[in-house]
Design a protein around this motif. Sequence first.
Motif, mmCIF file in Angstrom:
data_model
loop_
_atom_site.group_PDB
_atom_site.id
_atom_site.type_symbol
_atom_site.label_atom_id
_atom_site.label_comp_id
_atom_site.label_asym_id
_atom_site.label_seq_id
_atom_site.Cartn_x
_atom_site.Cartn_y
_atom_site.Cartn_z
ATOM 1 N N SER A 1 -5.886 5.402 -12.307
ATOM 2 C CA SER A 1 -5.337 6.323 -13.296
ATOM 3 C C SER A 1 -3.901 6.707 -12.966
ATOM 4 O O SER A 1 -3.187 7.215 -13.813
ATOM 5 C CB SER A 1 -6.217 7.562 -13.436
ATOM 6 N N ALA A 2 -3.443 6.427 -11.769
ATOM 7 C CA ALA A 2 -2.080 6.792 -11.401
ATOM 8 C C ALA A 2 -1.128 5.602 -11.441
ATOM 9 O O ALA A 2 0.064 5.754 -11.610
ATOM 10 C CB ALA A 2 -2.052 7.395 -10.003
ATOM 11 N N CYS A 3 -1.676 4.426 -11.312
ATOM 12 C CA CYS A 3 -0.809 3.274 -11.112
ATOM 13 C C CYS A 3 -1.441 2.010 -11.682
ATOM 14 O O CYS A 3 -2.592 1.704 -11.393
ATOM 15 C CB CYS A 3 -0.562 3.126 -9.614
ATOM 16 N N ARG A 4 -0.710 1.326 -12.523
ATOM 17 C CA ARG A 4 -1.172 0.036 -13.027
ATOM 18 C C ARG A 4 -0.369 -1.058 -12.369
ATOM 19 O O ARG A 4 0.819 -0.891 -12.122
ATOM 20 C CB ARG A 4 -0.947 -0.080 -14.540
ATOM 21 N N ARG A 20 -7.789 -4.513 -3.557
ATOM 22 C CA ARG A 20 -9.027 -4.408 -4.331
ATOM 23 C C ARG A 20 -9.427 -2.980 -4.614
ATOM 24 O O ARG A 20 -9.484 -2.549 -5.772
ATOM 25 C CB ARG A 20 -10.157 -5.133 -3.592
ATOM 26 N N ARG A 21 -9.709 -2.212 -3.574
ATOM 27 C CA ARG A 21 -10.132 -0.830 -3.816
ATOM 28 C C ARG A 21 -8.985 -0.006 -4.369
ATOM 29 O O ARG A 21 -9.179 0.911 -5.153
ATOM 30 C CB ARG A 21 -10.673 -0.184 -2.533
ATOM 31 N N THR A 22 -7.780 -0.363 -3.916
ATOM 32 C CA THR A 22 -6.619 0.375 -4.388
ATOM 33 C C THR A 22 -6.485 0.261 -5.898
ATOM 34 O O THR A 22 -6.198 1.236 -6.584
ATOM 35 C CB THR A 22 -5.358 -0.179 -3.704
ATOM 36 N N MET A 23 -6.727 -0.927 -6.418
ATOM 37 C CA MET A 23 -6.619 -1.106 -7.866
ATOM 38 C C MET A 23 -7.649 -0.263 -8.602
ATOM 39 O O MET A 23 -7.455 0.101 -9.753
ATOM 40 C CB MET A 23 -6.806 -2.583 -8.231
ATOM 41 N N GLU A 24 -8.764 0.014 -7.946
ATOM 42 C CA GLU A 24 -9.785 0.843 -8.589
ATOM 43 C C GLU A 24 -9.497 2.318 -8.390
ATOM 44 O O GLU A 24 -9.510 3.105 -9.329
ATOM 45 C CB GLU A 24 -11.167 0.498 -8.022
ATOM 46 N N LYS A 25 -9.198 2.684 -7.143
ATOM 47 C CA LYS A 25 -9.030 4.098 -6.826
ATOM 48 C C LYS A 25 -7.836 4.718 -7.520
ATOM 49 O O LYS A 25 -7.892 5.838 -7.996
ATOM 50 C CB LYS A 25 -8.876 4.277 -5.311
ATOM 51 N N GLN A 33 0.827 -1.209 0.000
ATOM 52 C CA GLN A 33 0.000 0.000 0.000
ATOM 53 C C GLN A 33 0.861 1.259 0.000
ATOM 54 O O GLN A 33 0.589 2.217 -0.714
ATOM 55 C CB GLN A 33 -0.915 0.023 1.238
ATOM 56 N N GLU A 34 1.916 1.220 0.833
ATOM 57 C CA GLU A 34 2.784 2.385 0.949
ATOM 58 C C GLU A 34 3.442 2.691 -0.399
ATOM 59 O O GLU A 34 3.503 3.845 -0.828
ATOM 60 C CB GLU A 34 3.840 2.102 2.018
ATOM 61 N N ILE A 35 3.906 1.655 -1.049
ATOM 62 C CA ILE A 35 4.580 1.865 -2.333
ATOM 63 C C ILE A 35 3.609 2.436 -3.360
ATOM 64 O O ILE A 35 3.937 3.357 -4.105
ATOM 65 C CB ILE A 35 5.190 0.544 -2.847
ATOM 66 N N ILE A 36 2.407 1.902 -3.376
ATOM 67 C CA ILE A 36 1.436 2.403 -4.343
ATOM 68 C C ILE A 36 1.119 3.874 -4.082
ATOM 69 O O ILE A 36 1.080 4.694 -4.999
ATOM 70 C CB ILE A 36 0.142 1.562 -4.323
ATOM 71 N N LYS A 37 0.937 4.220 -2.806
ATOM 72 C CA LYS A 37 0.645 5.620 -2.497
ATOM 73 C C LYS A 37 1.822 6.508 -2.882
ATOM 74 O O LYS A 37 1.643 7.600 -3.417
ATOM 75 C CB LYS A 37 0.332 5.770 -1.009
ATOM 76 N N ASP A 38 3.011 5.993 -2.610
ATOM 77 C CA ASP A 38 4.221 6.709 -2.977
ATOM 78 C C ASP A 38 4.274 6.950 -4.486
ATOM 79 O O ASP A 38 4.605 8.036 -4.957
ATOM 80 C CB ASP A 38 5.411 5.851 -2.550
ATOM 81 N N MET A 39 3.919 5.931 -5.235
ATOM 82 C CA MET A 39 3.953 6.048 -6.696
ATOM 83 C C MET A 39 2.912 7.036 -7.185
ATOM 84 O O MET A 39 3.141 7.804 -8.111
ATOM 85 C CB MET A 39 3.696 4.684 -7.342
ATOM 86 N N ILE A 97 4.576 14.456 -20.311
ATOM 87 C CA ILE A 97 5.305 15.264 -21.281
ATOM 88 C C ILE A 97 5.695 14.371 -22.449
ATOM 89 O O ILE A 97 6.105 13.236 -22.249
ATOM 90 C CB ILE A 97 6.586 15.886 -20.684
ATOM 91 N N GLN A 98 5.574 14.886 -23.579
ATOM 92 C CA GLN A 98 5.967 14.192 -24.818
ATOM 93 C C GLN A 98 5.471 12.758 -24.864
ATOM 94 O O GLN A 98 6.251 11.825 -25.013
ATOM 95 C CB GLN A 98 7.491 14.179 -24.950
ATOM 96 N N GLY A 99 4.191 12.638 -24.734
ATOM 97 C CA GLY A 99 3.598 11.331 -24.973
ATOM 98 C C GLY A 99 3.939 10.271 -23.936
ATOM 99 O O GLY A 99 3.694 9.098 -24.143
ATOM 100 N N GLN A 100 4.548 10.675 -22.826
ATOM 101 C CA GLN A 100 4.776 9.665 -21.803
ATOM 102 C C GLN A 100 3.476 9.370 -21.088
ATOM 103 O O GLN A 100 2.561 10.166 -21.088
ATOM 104 C CB GLN A 100 5.801 10.173 -20.792
ATOM 105 N N ARG A 101 3.459 8.212 -20.456
ATOM 106 C CA ARG A 101 2.229 7.825 -19.774
ATOM 107 C C ARG A 101 2.124 8.560 -18.459
ATOM 108 O O ARG A 101 3.123 8.841 -17.817
ATOM 109 C CB ARG A 101 2.245 6.327 -19.477
ATOM 110 N N SER A 102 0.901 8.791 -18.057
ATOM 111 C CA SER A 102 0.742 9.478 -16.782
ATOM 112 C C SER A 102 0.543 8.481 -15.655
ATOM 113 O O SER A 102 0.183 8.847 -14.563
ATOM 114 C CB SER A 102 -0.439 10.433 -16.853
ATOM 115 N N PHE A 103 0.749 7.213 -15.940
ATOM 116 C CA PHE A 103 0.670 6.254 -14.837
ATOM 117 C C PHE A 103 2.003 5.538 -14.680
ATOM 118 O O PHE A 103 2.800 5.467 -15.615
ATOM 119 C CB PHE A 103 -0.446 5.239 -15.056
ATOM 120 N N LYS A 104 2.232 5.059 -13.478
ATOM 121 C CA LYS A 104 3.401 4.224 -13.232
ATOM 122 C C LYS A 104 2.954 2.778 -13.133
ATOM 123 O O LYS A 104 1.770 2.493 -12.986
ATOM 124 C CB LYS A 104 4.051 4.636 -11.919
#
Lengths: 354, 346
Positions: free
Chosen positions: A159-162, A151-156, A111-117, A125-132
């Motif tokens: 857009s920031a993290c796959r 579970r909820r983390t994967m939903e919430k 959880q900590e790593i995901i929040k950190d990410m 910028i220049q077509g880079q993805r906005s998710f990590k």
Amino acid sequence: MLWVDKYRPRRLDNLILNKHIGEHLSQLVKTGDCPHILFYGSPGVGKKTLVIGLLHQIYGDGVEKIRVETKPWKIQLPSRTLEVELTTLSSNYHVEMNPSDVGNNDRHVVQEIIKDMAKSRPLDIQGQRSFKVLVLNEVDRLSKDAQHSLRRTMEKYSSACRLILICNNVSKVIDPVRSRCLCIRVAAPTQEAIMSMCQHVAGEEGLKLPEGLNTRIAAASDRNLRRALLMLETCRAAKYPFSDDQPVQLTDWELYIQEIANDILGEQSPKRLFVVRGKLYELLTNCIPPELILRRLMLELVKKLDDELKHQAAQLAAFYEHRLQEGQKHIFHLEAFVAKFMSEYKNWALMAFG
Amino acid sequence: MAPSLFDKGKQKSSEAHSSSEQPWVEKYRPRNINDVAHQEEVIRTLEKALQTSNLPHLLFYGPPGTGKTTTALAIARQLFGPSLQKARVRELNASDERGINVVREKIKGFAATSVGQPVEGYPCPPFKLLILDEADSMTQDAQNALRRTMEAHSKVTRFIFICNYISRIIEPLASRCAKFRFKPLHLGVMDARINHICSAEGVSLAPKAMETLGKVSGGDLRKAITCLQSAVRLRGSTVEPATILDVAGAVPGGVTTSLLAACQAGTFANIQEAIRNLIAEGFPVQQVLLELQTAVLAEGGVRDLQRARICHALGEADKCLADGSDEFLQLLSVASQVQQTLCSTA
Ligand SMILES: Nc1ncnc2c1ncn2[C@@H]1O[C@H](COP(=O)(O)OP(=O)(O)OP(=O)(O)O)[C@@H](O)[C@H]1O
Ligand SMILES: Nc1ncnc2c1ncn2[C@@H]1O[C@H](COP(=O)(O)OP(=O)(O)O)[C@@H](O)[C@H]1O
Ligand SMILES: [Mg+2]
Ligand SMILES: [Mg+2]
């Protein structure tokens, strides 16, 4: 560098096996909205290779600038501060970790790593993805608690993290997590595919690999490409030029389990059980996973048994492996399997031969 | 949501393309309870709540991807509007710390603040809403502690518990709630939702594609949507049934047929080989067990007692797998029992 690493394709375009999956993945990336992905399949079939290629396809060369960091994480929980040391592999775009490295605390760490990410998500910028991307190896070893927390983390945070999840045993991944991923099965290469891969590597190394040896390596590899390449390299170290009838070496622990199987079949007594226990313990202290020991031991026993006893051995192995997953001390259940099997074997021998 | 994690500027800048990079499951998550498909009973109750501004404690349960979280979030939005979400609604899920004391403190703190002014255009009833998602992963002790907390604050808070298995929720909690089972969205009922997404994304379904989607998703709409999206990304905007089967990782029919044939063939070596291959191919074993059951039940010439024995073995293996047992060993053991049963005369 070992051949397995040296000849690991690093682009989806260069894959030799699993080409069709590679094509699927590049299609998936093109549109940008790729889902969370779960790769599953036996060891050494090319899952990790696909992930490496996929990451490159998403982010380009930048993702190959990898830092290996072992740093202490301080995680503030409501009731206490948790301190864990964790090794991660990361680039500017992704983080990779083995949850089993942190044991019981895996939930908090993930959880900590995901929040950190999510906090430091790359700007577009220049077509880079906005998710990590967070790559979790061995998710089948992730605790249930940690899986639920995803579970909820994967939903919430979608857009920031796959998430890219990798596992062998997909039954150990809870349904709700599977439901949130595109699940991709990676089938083991056929024996022929393994042979052509070994030929390819031998060719690159400028070696001449006789057909007979290649066939035996492929057969012994059990459709595991990593194993096949390692065996090939060991053969090379043992003897070159290759000869067609050169032996294919098993690994030490496999030979050791063969020895244990012979011990069991040779004599069934408390004294022998004691000897076997010592050997099992030895394997465990060398970090051979207990389920692997049990599986291998059963397969070795089965080679030398009558059909009736084969059934017994298979069913007992499944029974005690289940116990082993539920219990705490692995050695108890391994030993219980051996004891039970010895007794069944002895009964059978008495019935058959009086 | 956890807005504190993003600084405002960044969140804005990413919004522009977040819709194109969001997976379809999120993009098409219903924001209004009336868009939730196939769960009429609970929707009726919630509509009444919107009219009367009163709401009982609720317990939603059911399999993954049937709309539980969606419904809870939608009703929260419809009751209080977007601007009051932070003040009136709190979501706690399995990713949050939910030990006994933490839950008590958090809820106490949340319930203690005053409800504040209602906003124009929304019912804004004078209570707060606490959504406890994935409640089945809470310990019994934490649930027990909740019971008192719930009573203490029942004047100003309503609870929505969400879980997959109602049996994991302790009776005293469950009995305080109006319970709603979220039904799997089987063949036929998910059509409308899928069609809606298809027309919004410019996707067309080949004949039988919808049926296939229904079959592979097993009532899990999220899975259906993910499969649909993957299929589109792989093969373009006309979706064929074969593509869906492919992305869903379905076990091809031939696999179980040949396993069953190996069981009938009579030697252990046959099943050992069949299972070695099946595992190497990476098929999910739980799925294989399910199809093996179907195959055994359909097979002629099997006596009832044999069927019963086999089903028993399958059930035990499924449980063991759920406990985290080794797939190879479990499947081999099952096949061994099936073979012994089919070949015995007893
Ligand atoms: N009944 C439904 N009507 C419309 N869309 C639905 C429905 N059920 C699921 N969906 C779709 O599936 C996605 C996931 O649904 P949701 O998050 O509500 O599942 P859930 O029931 O909470 O599952 P889980 O038990 O895994 O948490 C939603 O974003 C939505 O796109
Ligand atoms: N698609 C492929 N084409 C060629 N070689 C591959 C491919 N996939 C894997 N390999 C080889 O097999 C080895 C093991 O693969 P890996 O991806 O690590 O397996 P897994 O992650 O499934 O355990 C790699 O180091 C590489 O040498
Ligand atoms: Mg690996
Ligand atoms: Mg949910």
